[in-house]
Design an enzyme around this catalytic site. Structure first.
Site, PDB file in Angstrom:
ATOM      1  N   LYS A   1       0.748  -1.169   0.077  1.00 37.53           N
ATOM      2  CA  LYS A   1      -0.093  -0.116  -0.049  1.00 37.53           C
ATOM      3  C   LYS A   1       0.850   1.263  -0.049  1.00 37.53           C
ATOM      4  O   LYS A   1       1.989   1.215   0.631  1.00 37.53           O
ATOM      5  CB  LYS A   1      -0.879  -0.175   1.304  1.00 37.53           C
ATOM      6  CG  LYS A   1      -2.017   1.034   1.228  1.00 37.53           C
ATOM      7  CD  LYS A   1      -3.170   0.848   2.347  1.00 37.53           C
ATOM      8  CE  LYS A   1      -4.012   1.864   2.665  1.00 37.53           C
ATOM      9  NZ  LYS A   1      -4.731   1.706   3.761  1.00 37.53           N
TER      10      LYS A   1
ATOM     11  N   SER B   1      -9.569   1.690   3.079  1.00 35.00           N
ATOM     12  CA  SER B   1      -8.708   2.589   2.037  1.00 35.00           C
ATOM     13  C   SER B   1      -7.930   1.418   1.337  1.00 35.00           C
ATOM     14  O   SER B   1      -7.095   2.140   0.411  1.00 35.00           O
ATOM     15  CB  SER B   1      -8.051   3.345   2.550  1.00 35.00           C
ATOM     16  OG  SER B   1      -7.148   2.954   3.926  1.00 35.00           O
TER      17      SER B   1
ATOM     18  N   SER C   1      -9.602  -0.484   7.019  1.00 33.51           N
ATOM     19  CA  SER C   1      -9.113  -0.355   5.790  1.00 33.51           C
ATOM     20  C   SER C   1      -8.741  -1.817   4.912  1.00 33.51           C
ATOM     21  O   SER C   1      -8.359  -1.574   3.777  1.00 33.51           O
ATOM     22  CB  SER C   1      -8.233   0.701   5.510  1.00 33.51           C
ATOM     23  OG  SER C   1      -9.133   1.796   5.499  1.00 33.51           O
TER      24      SER C   1
HETATM   25  N1  GLN Z   1     -13.164   4.180   6.471  1.00 27.74           N
HETATM   26  C1  GLN Z   1     -12.518   4.400   7.717  1.00 27.74           C
HETATM   27  C2  GLN Z   1     -12.068   5.953   7.637  1.00 27.74           C
HETATM   28  O1  GLN Z   1     -12.184   6.619   6.500  1.00 27.74           O
HETATM   29  C3  GLN Z   1     -11.402   3.823   7.835  1.00 27.74           C
HETATM   30  C4  GLN Z   1     -10.102   3.981   7.114  1.00 27.74           C
HETATM   31  C5  GLN Z   1      -8.803   3.130   7.337  1.00 27.74           C
HETATM   32  O2  GLN Z   1      -8.784   2.052   8.291  1.00 27.74           O
HETATM   33  N2  GLN Z   1      -7.668   3.730   7.188  1.00 27.74           N
HETATM   34  O3  GLN Z   1     -11.481   6.610   8.288  1.00 27.74           O
END
Ligand code: GLN
Length: 488
Positions: free
Chosen positions: A80, A155, A179
């Site tokens: 990532k 994400s 994410s």
């Molecule tokens: N959807 C969550 C957020 O926008 C989780 C994001 C993540 O785990 N990086 O914060």
């Protein structure tokens, strides 16, 4: 042998048995990415071929002379783009880091490389990991390989799409509030969020430091365990990294046996807002566990309704502080316009960050400001402690908790960002795990009527990764057998 039937563990076995070379493997993976990624868009950058081939040769020599024997030797891994890779751009899918080439690698990447894995490229993500669809990326759209009109989730959408499409067999993601687990569910792959402190955060560009964890994404549970095993371990460079009491030999836990295990389903997770097809898949998974000898029942897990507000307050507060470093002075984008330092900061940050990141910085700065700190931030911290306690109580009665990974299957591209609040509410099944620092896996447990994958989570108490892996592995084996029977 086609790519689709290969697992990372099989691939590395074939390499060790000299049925294929590391060079061939790298070339094949690059070809895969080249043919598939135009339509998927999982990668933001791919490591240059000459560099990979030189590394492949070095790894091959170590395998041949017996100094590299582990299960990841010669296996390409996608990473990532918020995880630093020395000499390879690391952008967080943000304009503000578009030109950032780290002078060092994250500890997780160093561990990967020490295990003989190759970083094949960097994957797309929501900007600074803020989002649930990968659509907040400043650079490109990633499509769900199971249906290209739908999002891959986020994400870590790029990592999960790359695995689901068969471009790679393994990828690293990061999970601050779901994410890894949510995009794994949307793409029909397996992803694990480890206990906080299990994988070093050194070199992971921080979103919300008290919640962020790097974790593995793979096509099955055993590969996922092997990748976790490679990257986990105490790191003196990360003050929150832990010496795990039980070591890190996670692959040992791939044992098909859940007899006597007690699994609880939090009632609130099956109520209101949950897509009935997701609910049915979770209930069918519960029946599968029962048929395998586990005890499954539903129970009340208090405070679930407070997880979203607590998470978004804490995550935004930490983000506003963490992202203060991107100011155009030290590294990354600097606006060419503007007179004087203050104006330069303002323009750099206005031009460099996208709307979702700005929204969180503003919310975070607000809840940390004098007068609001007690009312919002402190209250959220107290709520977090109570959520942790309610999990502790639950684990006095249950070995694991079973829950959906997300209330729906993957939405279509282009619909989620219109209503950020609705998008935040979707994180109901994942964020409390991060607030409590717990481990959880997401594995496929069926499809909806549009043939989009459904993921289920198995949540464990702190350090209970092995229990999670054992249960997930057992389920996967049973589900595999069931699928084979259906086909026959
Ligand atoms: N959807 C969550 C957020 O926008 C989780 C994001 C993540 O785990 N990086 O914060």
């Amino acid at each position: 042998m086609t790519r689709k039937t290969t697992t990372a563990l099989d691939l590395s076995r074939e390499i060790r048995e000299k049925k294929r070379s590391v060079r061939e493997t790298v070339r094949e993976t690059l070809k895969n990415i080249k043919t598939l990624d135009d339509s998927i868009g999982a990668f933001l950058s791919v490591t240059p071929e000459e560099e990979l081939l030189a590394k492949a040769d070095a790894i091959q020599r170590q395998i041949d002379d017996g100094s590299l024997t582990g299960p990841l030797a010669g296996v390409p891994v996608a990473v990532k783009d918020n995880i630093c890779t020395k000499g390879l751009a690391t952008t967080c899918a943000s304009r503000i880091l578009e030109n950032f080439v780290p002078p060092y690698s994250a500890s997780a990447v160093e561990r990967l490389e020490a295990a003989g894995a190759l970083v094949i490229g960097k994957t797309n993500m929501d900007e600074f990991a803020m989002g649930s669809t990968t659509e907040t990326s400043a650079f490109k759209v990633t499509r769900n390989p199971r249906n290209p009109e739908h999002v891959p989730g986020g994400s870590s959408g790029g990592s999960c799409a790359a695995v689901a499409a068969g471009e790679v067999l393994l990828a690293l993601g990061s999970d601050t509030g779901g994410s890894i687990r949510q995009p794994s569910a949307f793409c029909g792959v397996t992803g694990l969020k480890p206990t906080y402190g299990t994988v070093s955060r050194y070199g992971l560009i921080a979103y919300a430091s008290s919640l962020d964890q790097i974790g593995p994404v793979a096509g099955n549970v055993a590969d996922c365990a092997a990748l976790l095993e490679a990257v986990a371990g105490h790191d003196p460079k990360d003050a929150t990294s832990l010496q795990r009491p039980d070591g890190t030999s996670f692959t040992e836990a791939c044992v098909p046996d859940v007899r006597g295990m007690k699994i609880g389903i939090p009632k609130a997770y099956l109520q209101e807002g949950l897509d009935p097809e997701v609910r049915d898949a979770i209930l069918r998974a519960a029946d599968t566990f029962r048929s395998l000898g586990a005890e499954v029942e539903s129970f009340d897990l208090p405070l679930t309704e407070y997880a979203i507000p607590a998470y978004y307050l804490i995550a935004s507060a930490e983000a506003s502080s963490n992202l203060a470093r991107f100011d155009g002075v030290k590294y990354g984008y600097r606006s060419p316009e503007g007179e004087g330092l203050h104006e330069m900061y303002k323009r750099t940050r206005s031009e460099g960050f996208g709307p979702e990141v700005k929204r969180r910085i503003m919310l975070g700065s607000f809840v940390l400001s004098a007068g609001y700190y007690d009312a919002y931030y402190l209250k959220a911290l107290r709520t977090r402690a109570l959520i942790r306690e309610s999990y502790t109580r639950a684990f006095q009665s249950y070995d694991l908790l079973l829950a959906p990974a997300y209330p729906t299957t993957a939405p279509k591209l282009g619909v989620s960002l219109e209503d950020p609040l609705k998008m935040y509410l979707g994180d109901i099944h994942t964020v409390s795990v991060n607030l409590a620092g717990l481990p959880a896996i997401s594995i496929p447990c069926g499809c909806d009527s549009q043939r989009l994958p459904i993921g289920m989570q198995l949540i464990g108490d702190a350090f209970m990764e092995k229990k999670i892996i054992r249960a997930a592995y057992t389920f996967e084996q049973a589900a595999g057998i069931a699928a084979e029977r259906k086909e026959a």
